[in-house]
Design a protein around this motif. Sequence first.
Motif, short mmCIF file in Angstrom:
data_model
loop_
_atom_site.label_atom_id
_atom_site.label_comp_id
_atom_site.label_asym_id
_atom_site.label_seq_id
_atom_site.Cartn_x
_atom_site.Cartn_y
_atom_site.Cartn_z
N LEU A 146 0.93 -1.09 0.01
CA LEU A 146 -0.08 -0.03 0.11
C LEU A 146 0.79 1.19 -0.10
O LEU A 146 2.05 1.23 0.55
N GLU A 190 -0.49 7.21 0.26
CA GLU A 190 -1.60 7.83 -0.06
C GLU A 190 -2.67 7.13 -0.01
O GLU A 190 -3.94 7.40 0.35
N GLN A 191 -2.79 5.77 -0.20
CA GLN A 191 -3.68 4.92 -0.19
C GLN A 191 -4.23 4.50 1.38
O GLN A 191 -5.44 4.61 1.66
N GLU A 238 -6.03 7.57 2.29
CA GLU A 238 -7.37 7.80 1.75
C GLU A 238 -8.18 6.73 2.77
O GLU A 238 -9.39 7.09 3.03
#
Length: 145
Positions: free
Chosen positions: A93, A96-97, A100
């Motif tokens: 991952l 940013e993921q 989010e």
Amino acid sequence: MSESTTRDERFVHGLEVLKKVDGEAGQRVVDSLADISPELGHQIVSWAFGEIYDRPGLAPRDRQLVTLGMLTALGGCEAQLDVHVNAALNVGLTPEQIVEALLHSAVYCGIPKALNATFAAKKVFAERGLLPLGQQPPQATATSA
């Protein structure tokens, strides 16, 4: 693992999975239990990692997304979030993921829990030299009439 697998074999297998997923952070958790509850450490390695984390039904990155969401929802799990944010990075991952996913958790878990989880992620990102992420919120534009 089959039912005929020995306790030691389950532990060795779980340790391999733990190292792939959590790396040093997971090993530190297990080591920290040695003088108070070595059996809990054993179960984390053998059962949680050797049997549950290694099941084929979900990819490791998906397991980490689920784990981040649940730890955020529980609240008060910042030490475990530290380990699992590292694990999420270890299994592919992106920062940013992760951010989010934690932003999305605000809708279902509440802003205070999402904030706590995001600050736990920020700590891990800082330790790994991943800040700043460079995400900028959309700016409102003023129009003149």
